[in-house]
Design a protein around this motif. Structure first.
Motif, short mmCIF file in Angstrom:
data_model
loop_
_atom_site.label_atom_id
_atom_site.label_comp_id
_atom_site.label_asym_id
_atom_site.label_seq_id
_atom_site.Cartn_x
_atom_site.Cartn_y
_atom_site.Cartn_z
N ILE A 287 0.83 -1.20 0.00
CA ILE A 287 0.00 0.00 0.00
C ILE A 287 0.87 1.25 0.00
CG2 ILE A 287 -1.88 -1.17 1.20
CD1 ILE A 287 -1.05 0.29 3.74
N GLU A 288 0.31 2.32 -0.49
CA GLU A 288 0.94 3.63 -0.43
C GLU A 288 0.54 4.27 0.89
OE1 GLU A 288 1.10 7.78 -3.03
OE2 GLU A 288 -0.16 6.11 -3.67
N ARG A 289 1.47 4.38 1.81
CA ARG A 289 1.15 4.88 3.15
C ARG A 289 0.79 6.35 3.11
NH1 ARG A 289 1.22 0.12 6.53
NH2 ARG A 289 2.52 -1.31 5.34
N GLY A 290 -0.22 6.71 3.89
CA GLY A 290 -0.63 8.09 3.99
C GLY A 290 -0.20 8.70 5.31
N THR A 291 -0.44 9.96 5.45
CA THR A 291 -0.12 10.68 6.68
C THR A 291 -1.41 11.27 7.24
OG1 THR A 291 2.08 11.26 5.85
CG2 THR A 291 1.23 12.54 7.70
N PRO A 292 -1.79 10.90 8.46
CA PRO A 292 -3.00 11.49 9.04
C PRO A 292 -2.86 13.01 9.14
CG PRO A 292 -2.23 9.62 10.34
CD PRO A 292 -1.14 9.94 9.36
N GLY A 293 -3.97 13.68 8.98
CA GLY A 293 -3.99 15.13 9.09
C GLY A 293 -5.28 15.59 9.71
N PRO A 294 -5.44 16.89 9.92
CA PRO A 294 -6.65 17.38 10.57
C PRO A 294 -7.92 17.09 9.80
CG PRO A 294 -5.30 19.19 9.71
CD PRO A 294 -4.47 17.96 9.62
N GLY B 33 -9.21 29.70 10.51
CA GLY B 33 -8.65 28.43 10.96
C GLY B 33 -8.70 27.36 9.89
N HIS B 34 -8.49 26.12 10.32
CA HIS B 34 -8.42 25.01 9.38
C HIS B 34 -9.74 24.79 8.66
CE1 HIS B 34 -8.72 20.77 8.14
NE2 HIS B 34 -7.48 20.97 7.74
N ALA B 35 -10.86 24.97 9.36
CA ALA B 35 -12.16 24.72 8.73
C ALA B 35 -12.36 25.64 7.53
CB ALA B 35 -13.29 24.92 9.74
N ALA B 36 -11.90 26.88 7.63
CA ALA B 36 -12.03 27.80 6.50
C ALA B 36 -11.21 27.32 5.31
CB ALA B 36 -11.61 29.20 6.92
N GLU B 37 -10.05 26.72 5.59
CA GLU B 37 -9.23 26.18 4.50
C GLU B 37 -9.87 24.94 3.89
OE1 GLU B 37 -5.36 25.38 6.02
OE2 GLU B 37 -5.07 27.41 6.82
N ARG C 128 -12.02 25.06 18.53
CA ARG C 128 -12.15 25.27 19.97
C ARG C 128 -13.49 25.90 20.28
NH1 ARG C 128 -7.89 24.19 23.08
NH2 ARG C 128 -5.87 23.89 22.03
N GLU C 129 -14.11 25.40 21.35
CA GLU C 129 -15.35 25.99 21.82
C GLU C 129 -15.06 27.33 22.50
OE1 GLU C 129 -17.23 23.08 24.25
OE2 GLU C 129 -18.00 21.95 22.52
N ALA C 130 -16.11 28.04 22.83
CA ALA C 130 -15.94 29.36 23.43
C ALA C 130 -15.13 29.33 24.71
CB ALA C 130 -17.31 30.00 23.69
N ASP C 131 -15.20 28.21 25.45
CA ASP C 131 -14.45 28.11 26.70
C ASP C 131 -13.03 27.59 26.49
OD1 ASP C 131 -14.84 25.46 26.11
OD2 ASP C 131 -15.93 24.97 27.96
N GLY C 132 -12.63 27.40 25.23
CA GLY C 132 -11.28 26.95 24.93
C GLY C 132 -11.13 25.45 24.79
N THR C 133 -12.20 24.67 24.99
CA THR C 133 -12.13 23.22 24.88
C THR C 133 -11.84 22.80 23.44
OG1 THR C 133 -13.73 22.96 26.68
CG2 THR C 133 -13.36 21.04 25.27
N ALA C 134 -10.84 21.95 23.26
CA ALA C 134 -10.48 21.47 21.93
C ALA C 134 -11.49 20.42 21.47
CB ALA C 134 -9.08 20.88 21.93
N VAL D 103 -19.25 28.71 8.05
CA VAL D 103 -17.83 29.06 7.99
C VAL D 103 -17.72 30.50 7.50
CG1 VAL D 103 -15.58 28.47 7.04
CG2 VAL D 103 -17.24 26.66 7.51
N ASP D 104 -17.20 31.36 8.35
CA ASP D 104 -17.07 32.79 8.04
C ASP D 104 -18.41 33.38 7.61
OD1 ASP D 104 -14.37 32.68 8.63
OD2 ASP D 104 -13.76 32.33 6.55
#
Length: 504
Positions: free
Chosen positions: A107-114, A465-469, A423-429, A446-447
């Motif tokens: 297999i062609e190994r992948g790299t996990p990402g967000p 952030g990442h979601a916008a990308e 992150r939520e409003a209280d900073g929770t990831a 998104v935006d």
């Protein structure tokens, strides 16, 4: 490899405890039927799952779970157990004349990402995947009636009448709102409907697959004898067990699936003596074939998994496509039966899954023939082409892309909804997959401002952030199966789309 113990919620033998009516009757307790039963249980739908065999399937046949299927199993709440019960794929080790020729990667190994938390196929024996799904079904309050076969069905405008026959010969007629055939390529449901399969023989050579214990081989590699009689012979160590999976093809004739026949096959194709095979736990023969049913729905009856399409094992697509059939159908039945969505929503199952099945059959058939013919490009194709992350429903009946001028490579309605940290409003990831997990619809802004939403629809606004990308700016309706349904800049488009899925 024992299956979970049968208790009061897992029926076996006589039809005691089998209800006279159910909302959905599922025939076949393989990965497809178990996935569907779990999903329907989450929706609160009354479903009865019947299996003609007395236990779960005992073999390792479908051993590779693609990244997209791992995402499905995360949503169903079983991925931790799947990962604990399996491993990454080992390197291939070639042998000739008792000498190691070296290793390579299948297999062609992948790299996990967000956006893609699971990048590689995961190896786990099929019997263990089914045990895990069965245990999850019991946790959700579902059950399986083992030793119970479908022996007849009759459709009516408002119901299906199904005759069930137990191992002791007893019969019962069960009334169901809908019936799903997940009972394999030779199953009773498709035959009862008179639906034919169209396809071809992928390879004229018969094949044998078996689970066995072998002495004299390390468990660090997937061992291959390329010059074995009839074609390559492979022995793959099954993670978490003392067993290997054998796959071999013969030049002609019917494979001998007896223990002595399997031992003789190993001795003929490898440097190992027959006595090195100390135990044969399970064996089966088949001829690689590719076929698809002419339709996946007839009235109130649906076909899913191998009952709808059959694949070559090359590329590990069959079980994965089957699980995703169930995942596609489950939320639609749930929305119709519990959220008041129109029954016409169920028409989209055939429209969405048939093209996927046809495409996957082309891929697996091509991989099989490339392997058979010794093509040099076969390894690179086991990666992005087979991970099923790009499987989607652009142009499908539930897809509404309302943002003009998008690049082809941009996220579109119909595509898999990417994961993303936030992150939520209280900073929770958090992760978007946590937000999407469950049976609800989700609106992601998104935006953009997040408008008021109907009851039962989750919403989240993310700026930058990442979601916008990953998503780009806009309003996105995420279906319960993790695909983007509607993508728009105009909040006025939301109510009508959500209402069509039962959210008002």
């Amino acid at each position: 490899m024992d299956t979970p113990p049968l208790d009061g919620t897992a029926l076996n033998g006589p039809l005691n405890g089998v209800p006279n009516d159910t909302e959905v009757l599922i025939v076949g307790a393989g990965p497809t039927g178990l996935t569907l039963a779990c999903d329907l249980a989450r929706h609160g739908v009354r479903a009865l799952l019947v299996e003609r065999a007395g236990t779960l399937f005992p073999g390792s046949r479908g051993k590779g779970l693609q990244p997209r299927t791992q995402e499905v199993f995360e949503d169903l709440g079983v991925l931790d157990r799947i990962h604990a019960g399996g491993s990454a794929y080992p390197l291939m080790m070639a042998w000739e004349n008792g000498e190691r020729l070296g290793t390579w990667d299948l297999i062609e190994r992948g790299t996990p990402g967000p956006a893609t938390p699971y990048a590689d196929v995961w190896m786990i024996p099929q019997w263990r995947t089914q045990e895990i799904l069965h245990a999850r079904l019991l946790e959700l309050g579902g059950r399986v009636a083992f030793g119970t076969a479908l022996t007849g069905l009759e459709q009516h405008p408002d119901r299906v009448e199904a005759e069930l026959t137990a191992a002791d010969g007893g019969t019962r007629t069960v009334t169901a709102g809908y019936l799903v055939g997940a009972d394999g390529g030779r199953g009773a449901v498709r035959r009862a409907l008179g639906i034919t399969m169209h396809g071809e023989e992928v390879d004229p050579r018969p094949a044998l697959v078996a689970d066995l214990r072998v002495e004299g081989l390390d468990r660090d590699n997937w061992h291959v004898w390329p010059k074995a009689p009839g074609g390559a012979l492979l022995l793959c160590p099954m993670p978490g067990t003392a067993e290997f999976q054998l796959f071999a093809q013969l030049e002609d004739g019917a494979p001998d699936t007896s223990a002595e026949g399997v031992r003789a096959l190993v001795a003929a194709g490898t440097h190992l003596p027959a006595s090195a095979v100390t135990e044969v736990r399970w064996a089966s023969d088949f001829r690689p074939r590719a076929a698809v049913a002419e339709r996946f729905r007839e009235g109130r009856v649906f076909l899913a998994g191998d009952a709808a399409h059959i694949h070559s094992p090359a590329g590990g697509q069959g079980l994965n496509t089957s699980v995703q059939d169930a995942y596609n159908l489950g939320w639609k039945l749930g929305r119709v039966l519990r959220a008041g969505a129109p029954e016409s929503l169920l028409d989209s199952y055939q429209e969405e899954r048939y093209p996927v099945a046809a495409s996957v059959i082309d891929l697996s058939t091509g991989l099989h023939r490339a392997e058979r013919d010794g093509s040099d490009d076969r390894r690179a194709r086991r990666g992005k082409d087979t991970d099923q992350l790009d499987v989607g429903y652009r142009g499908g009946p539930l897809t509404a892309e309302r943002r003009p001028g998008l690049d082809e490579e941009a996220l579109h309605a119909g595509d898999r909804a990417p994961d993303s940290p936030y992150r939520e409003a209280d900073g929770t990831a958090r992760r978007l997959f946590e937000l999407y997990r469950g049976t609800h619809l989700t609106v992601l802004a998104v935006d953009r401002d997040l408008p008021a939403l109907p009851a039962g629809v989750r919403g989240l606004r993310l700026d930058g952030g990442h979601a916008a990308e990953a998503y780009g700016p806009g309003l996105f309706v995420i279906r319960p199966d993790g695909y983007v349904g509607l993508a728009t800049h105009d909040a006025a488009a939301l109510p009508g789309y959500l209402a069509a899925l039962g959210a008002r």
